[in-house]
Design a protein around this motif. Structure first.
Motif, PDB file in Angstrom:
ATOM      1  N   GLY A  78       0.857  -1.154  -0.082  1.00  0.00           N
ATOM      2  CA  GLY A  78      -0.216  -0.155  -0.145  1.00  0.00           C
ATOM      3  C   GLY A  78       0.984   1.184  -0.074  1.00  0.00           C
ATOM      4  N   PRO A  79       0.235   2.423   0.328  1.00  0.00           N
ATOM      5  CA  PRO A  79       0.969   3.418   0.232  1.00  0.00           C
ATOM      6  C   PRO A  79       2.359   3.626   1.178  1.00  0.00           C
ATOM      7  CG  PRO A  79      -1.393   4.039   0.346  1.00  0.00           C
ATOM      8  CD  PRO A  79      -1.217   2.553   0.498  1.00  0.00           C
ATOM      9  N   GLU A  80       1.886   2.974   2.374  1.00  0.00           N
ATOM     10  CA  GLU A  80       3.032   3.101   3.300  1.00  0.00           C
ATOM     11  C   GLU A  80       4.216   2.131   2.961  1.00  0.00           C
ATOM     12  OE1 GLU A  80       0.628  -0.682   3.939  1.00  0.00           O
ATOM     13  OE2 GLU A  80      -0.067   1.351   3.527  1.00  0.00           O
ATOM     14  N   ASN A  81       4.341   1.402   1.916  1.00  0.00           N
ATOM     15  CA  ASN A  81       5.490   0.753   1.546  1.00  0.00           C
ATOM     16  C   ASN A  81       5.733   0.813   0.050  1.00  0.00           C
ATOM     17  OD1 ASN A  81       3.326  -1.046   1.021  1.00  0.00           O
ATOM     18  ND2 ASN A  81       4.076  -2.580   2.482  1.00  0.00           N
ATOM     19  N   ARG A  82       5.624   2.254  -0.181  1.00  0.00           N
ATOM     20  CA  ARG A  82       5.791   2.619  -1.697  1.00  0.00           C
ATOM     21  C   ARG A  82       7.368   2.071  -2.190  1.00  0.00           C
ATOM     22  NH1 ARG A  82       6.150   8.834  -2.781  1.00  0.00           N
ATOM     23  NH2 ARG A  82       7.484   8.291  -0.986  1.00  0.00           N
ATOM     24  N   ASN A  83       8.289   2.301  -1.350  1.00  0.00           N
ATOM     25  CA  ASN A  83       9.592   2.046  -1.922  1.00  0.00           C
ATOM     26  C   ASN A  83       9.732   0.623  -1.988  1.00  0.00           C
ATOM     27  OD1 ASN A  83      10.490   4.543  -1.968  1.00  0.00           O
ATOM     28  ND2 ASN A  83      11.234   4.580   0.347  1.00  0.00           N
ATOM     29  N   GLU A  84       9.337  -0.318  -1.191  1.00  0.00           N
ATOM     30  CA  GLU A  84       9.197  -1.844  -1.453  1.00  0.00           C
ATOM     31  C   GLU A  84       8.682  -2.260  -2.530  1.00  0.00           C
ATOM     32  OE1 GLU A  84       8.373  -0.023   1.302  1.00  0.00           O
ATOM     33  OE2 GLU A  84       9.618  -0.833   3.313  1.00  0.00           O
ATOM     34  N   PRO A 110      -1.892 -11.766  -7.667  1.00  0.00           N
ATOM     35  CA  PRO A 110      -1.246 -10.362  -8.205  1.00  0.00           C
ATOM     36  C   PRO A 110      -2.053  -9.112  -8.340  1.00  0.00           C
ATOM     37  CG  PRO A 110      -0.664 -12.508  -9.243  1.00  0.00           C
ATOM     38  CD  PRO A 110      -1.924 -13.023  -8.011  1.00  0.00           C
ATOM     39  N   ILE A 111      -3.312  -9.422  -8.708  1.00  0.00           N
ATOM     40  CA  ILE A 111      -4.040  -8.241  -9.299  1.00  0.00           C
ATOM     41  C   ILE A 111      -4.404  -7.455  -7.743  1.00  0.00           C
ATOM     42  CG2 ILE A 111      -6.455  -7.465  -9.786  1.00  0.00           C
ATOM     43  CD1 ILE A 111      -4.622  -8.448 -12.060  1.00  0.00           C
ATOM     44  N   ASP A 112      -4.309  -8.198  -6.683  1.00  0.00           N
ATOM     45  CA  ASP A 112      -4.974  -7.729  -5.424  1.00  0.00           C
ATOM     46  C   ASP A 112      -3.780  -7.185  -4.370  1.00  0.00           C
ATOM     47  OD1 ASP A 112      -7.607  -7.882  -6.277  1.00  0.00           O
ATOM     48  OD2 ASP A 112      -7.560  -9.773  -5.341  1.00  0.00           O
ATOM     49  N   LEU A 113      -2.590  -7.620  -4.997  1.00  0.00           N
ATOM     50  CA  LEU A 113      -1.407  -7.417  -4.139  1.00  0.00           C
ATOM     51  C   LEU A 113      -0.948  -5.922  -3.814  1.00  0.00           C
ATOM     52  CD1 LEU A 113       0.655  -9.324  -2.667  1.00  0.00           C
ATOM     53  CD2 LEU A 113       2.348  -9.023  -4.831  1.00  0.00           C
ATOM     54  N   HIS A 114      -1.329  -4.965  -4.786  1.00  0.00           N
ATOM     55  CA  HIS A 114      -0.966  -3.397  -4.378  1.00  0.00           C
ATOM     56  C   HIS A 114      -2.052  -2.789  -4.957  1.00  0.00           C
ATOM     57  CE1 HIS A 114       1.128   0.190  -3.738  1.00  0.00           C
ATOM     58  NE2 HIS A 114       1.724   0.256  -5.016  1.00  0.00           N
ATOM     59  N   PRO A 115      -3.180  -2.466  -4.289  1.00  0.00           N
ATOM     60  CA  PRO A 115      -4.427  -1.986  -4.782  1.00  0.00           C
ATOM     61  C   PRO A 115      -4.527  -0.696  -4.642  1.00  0.00           C
ATOM     62  CG  PRO A 115      -4.911  -2.992  -2.534  1.00  0.00           C
ATOM     63  CD  PRO A 115      -3.619  -3.416  -2.953  1.00  0.00           C
ATOM     64  N   ASP A 118       0.526   5.490  -4.782  1.00  0.00           N
ATOM     65  CA  ASP A 118       0.894   6.383  -5.883  1.00  0.00           C
ATOM     66  C   ASP A 118       1.673   5.367  -6.791  1.00  0.00           C
ATOM     67  OD1 ASP A 118       2.942   6.247  -4.355  1.00  0.00           O
ATOM     68  OD2 ASP A 118       3.651   8.144  -4.726  1.00  0.00           O
ATOM     69  N   THR A 119       1.816   4.041  -6.286  1.00  0.00           N
ATOM     70  CA  THR A 119       2.651   3.149  -7.254  1.00  0.00           C
ATOM     71  C   THR A 119       1.612   1.988  -7.757  1.00  0.00           C
ATOM     72  OG1 THR A 119       3.606   2.192  -5.290  1.00  0.00           O
ATOM     73  CG2 THR A 119       4.866   3.688  -6.471  1.00  0.00           C
ATOM     74  N   ALA A 120       0.433   2.211  -7.359  1.00  0.00           N
ATOM     75  CA  ALA A 120      -0.622   1.085  -7.684  1.00  0.00           C
ATOM     76  C   ALA A 120      -0.864   0.868  -9.189  1.00  0.00           C
ATOM     77  CB  ALA A 120      -1.643   1.227  -6.954  1.00  0.00           C
ATOM     78  N   PHE A 121      -0.935   2.104  -9.990  1.00  0.00           N
ATOM     79  CA  PHE A 121      -1.094   2.037 -11.294  1.00  0.00           C
ATOM     80  C   PHE A 121       0.003   1.368 -12.278  1.00  0.00           C
ATOM     81  CE2 PHE A 121      -0.928   3.827 -15.643  1.00  0.00           C
ATOM     82  CZ  PHE A 121      -2.092   3.484 -16.151  1.00  0.00           C
ATOM     83  N   GLU A 122       1.294   1.625 -11.736  1.00  0.00           N
ATOM     84  CA  GLU A 122       2.363   1.277 -12.530  1.00  0.00           C
ATOM     85  C   GLU A 122       2.442  -0.293 -12.088  1.00  0.00           C
ATOM     86  OE1 GLU A 122       6.614   1.602 -10.138  1.00  0.00           O
ATOM     87  OE2 GLU A 122       5.699   3.456 -11.243  1.00  0.00           O
ATOM     88  N   PHE A 123       2.047  -0.803 -10.889  1.00  0.00           N
ATOM     89  CA  PHE A 123       1.978  -2.330 -10.456  1.00  0.00           C
ATOM     90  C   PHE A 123       1.035  -2.957 -11.147  1.00  0.00           C
ATOM     91  CE2 PHE A 123       1.688  -5.723  -7.706  1.00  0.00           C
ATOM     92  CZ  PHE A 123       2.916  -5.771  -7.105  1.00  0.00           C
ATOM     93  N   GLN A 124       0.260  -2.701 -11.965  1.00  0.00           N
ATOM     94  CA  GLN A 124      -0.652  -3.326 -12.855  1.00  0.00           C
ATOM     95  C   GLN A 124       0.081  -3.973 -13.919  1.00  0.00           C
ATOM     96  OE1 GLN A 124      -3.520  -0.612 -14.647  1.00  0.00           O
ATOM     97  NE2 GLN A 124      -4.505  -0.438 -12.428  1.00  0.00           N
ATOM     98  N   ARG A 125       1.012  -3.528 -14.449  1.00  0.00           N
ATOM     99  CA  ARG A 125       1.938  -4.418 -15.465  1.00  0.00           C
ATOM    100  C   ARG A 125       2.726  -5.429 -14.692  1.00  0.00           C
ATOM    101  NH1 ARG A 125       7.301  -3.773 -16.860  1.00  0.00           N
ATOM    102  NH2 ARG A 125       7.443  -2.035 -15.448  1.00  0.00           N
TER     103      ARG A 125
END
Length: 145
Positions: A78-84, A110-115, A118-125
């Motif tokens: 989530g937002p709290e672990n953006r760097n990870e 995989p789809i629900d791993l980073h819902p 600010d990095t959630a959109f790029e995580f879709q790939r």
């Protein structure tokens, strides 16, 4: 705990050993510590590779050195672990490009791993790549490193 036990069994099945040995990889004059490895299989935790200040070069060397990476403990991001989350994206990219097999235990699909965040959109790939890495075509492809 059940997923971790299954990963342990998988490591044993792939390597014929329960223990493995620590491996140190050289990356641009630095050392990348892999806690357990045997027969081109690395066993790591999310903390080992994504909670530390590692970058794309580290993940590229890992993907070149090992045919298979087993990772335990991938949390829901989530937002709290953006760097990870960003490091995990770079890791998956390196493994994907090298056709490295990736066996893992995560707190979500995989789809629900980073819902969110600010990095959630790029995580879709990355989620798409994780799904593709489960396909027979990907699994049967030779390691490209």
């Amino acid at each position: 705990p059940e997923a971790t036990q299954e990963l342990e069994r998988t490591f044993f099945d792939l390597t014929d050993t329960e223990e493995g040995e620590p491996v140190t990889l050289e990356v641009q004059g630095r050392k990348l510590q892999i806690p357990r490895a045997a027969r081109n299989v690395a066993f790591v935790s999310f903390e080992d590779l994504c909670a530390k200040a590692l970058g794309a070069a580290d993940y590229l060397v890992l993907a070149q050195h090992f045919d298979t990476v087993i990772m335990d403990g991938i949390p829901k991001l989530g937002p709290e672990n953006r760097n990870e989350a960003r490091r995990f994206v770079h890791l998956v990219d390196a493994l994907y490009e090298a056709h490295c097999k990736f066996i893992c235990a995560a707190d979500a699909s995989p789809i629900d791993l980073h819902p969110a965040g600010d990095t959630a959109f790029e995580f879709q790939r990355t989620a798409s790549r994780l799904i593709e890495m489960q396909a027979d075509d990907y699994i049967s492809a030779p390691h490209a490193a």
